[in-house]
Design a protein around this motif. Sequence first.
Motif, PDB file in Angstrom:
ATOM      1  N   THR A  65      97.038  95.983 105.793  1.00 12.06           N
ATOM      2  CA  THR A  65      97.469  95.846 104.399  1.00 12.06           C
ATOM      3  C   THR A  65      97.469  97.186 103.679  1.00 12.06           C
ATOM      4  OG1 THR A  65      95.208  95.359 103.709  1.00 12.06           O
ATOM      5  CG2 THR A  65      96.618  93.479 104.258  1.00 12.06           C
ATOM      6  N   TRP A 103      98.872  90.307  99.768  1.00  8.35           N
ATOM      7  CA  TRP A 103      99.219  90.391 101.176  1.00  8.35           C
ATOM      8  C   TRP A 103      98.983  89.016 101.797  1.00  8.35           C
ATOM      9  CZ3 TRP A 103     101.435  94.409 103.647  1.00  8.35           C
ATOM     10  CH2 TRP A 103     101.436  95.637 102.999  1.00  8.35           C
ATOM     11  N   HIS A 104      99.889  88.632 102.665  1.00 10.40           N
ATOM     12  CA  HIS A 104      99.759  87.373 103.399  1.00 10.40           C
ATOM     13  C   HIS A 104      99.659  87.712 104.883  1.00 10.40           C
ATOM     14  CE1 HIS A 104     100.873  85.137  99.792  1.00 10.40           C
ATOM     15  NE2 HIS A 104     101.811  86.053  99.614  1.00 10.40           N
ATOM     16  N   SER A 105      98.963  86.875 105.606  1.00 15.31           N
ATOM     17  CA  SER A 105      98.813  87.138 107.039  1.00 15.31           C
ATOM     18  C   SER A 105      99.218  85.911 107.843  1.00 15.31           C
ATOM     19  CB  SER A 105      97.371  87.514 107.363  1.00 15.31           C
ATOM     20  OG  SER A 105      96.514  86.422 107.120  1.00 15.31           O
ATOM     21  N   TYR A 161     100.875  91.166 108.793  1.00 12.25           N
ATOM     22  CA  TYR A 161     100.794  91.035 107.341  1.00 12.25           C
ATOM     23  C   TYR A 161     102.149  91.314 106.710  1.00 12.25           C
ATOM     24  CZ  TYR A 161      95.843  91.514 108.382  1.00 12.25           C
ATOM     25  OH  TYR A 161      94.593  91.327 108.894  1.00 12.25           O
TER      26      TYR A 161
END
Length: 171
Positions: free
Chosen positions: A115, A49-51, A65
Motif C-alpha cells: 500500500t 486500500w483494498h486487498s 492491493y
Amino acid sequence: MEELLIDKGFRVKGPYDSFDDMVFDDRKDADIAIDVEIVPQFTARDGSWHSYTNKFSLQAPVTYYYYEGTVSLIGKINLIGYEPLSKEKIWVKSVPIPAITNINITTANKKFTSTTVGNEFYNDPNVYNALGSALNEQYKEIFKKIDVLLDAREFEILKPQIKELKAKKGY
C-alpha cells in the motif's frame, strides 16, 4: 514553460526527455539547463486500500492491493537550474501546488504488492490521468507563480558563476 522563458528574454533549446539527451553543442551554447520536477502528494480523504488474495496461484497465495476513493493533491513543482556542461546545480526554486480536493481514483493496476504510494502508484494510468486533470485545473495559478520566479536579472547575476564553471569543465 518554454513561452515563459522566451517572454523573459531567454534563448531556449529543447525540451529534452532527459538531461542526457541534450547534445554537446546545445550544452556548450546554453547558459543554464532547467529541469522541471513535479513532486505530487496525495492525502486520503474518503478512500482506502483494498486487498484480495489470489488463492488460485500455483505457488503460495499472494495478497494484492488497489486504491479506491477520493483524495486531495498537494505537493510542489521544483525548478532546478544546472550549468549545462558539468550539470552542477546552480539555481533552485519551488512552487507549491495549490490544494486540489475531491479527486476520484480507482487504480487500474489491481496488483500492487503493498500500500506504499510511490512511482508505481503515480504511473498507474488512472492515477496519472487524475493527476494530470487536477494539475490542469490549477494550471494558470501555478504558472503565474512560476512567472514571478523567473527573473532575468537573477540569471544575469548567475552568468559569471556559469562562465567560471564552464572554464573549470575544460571543454
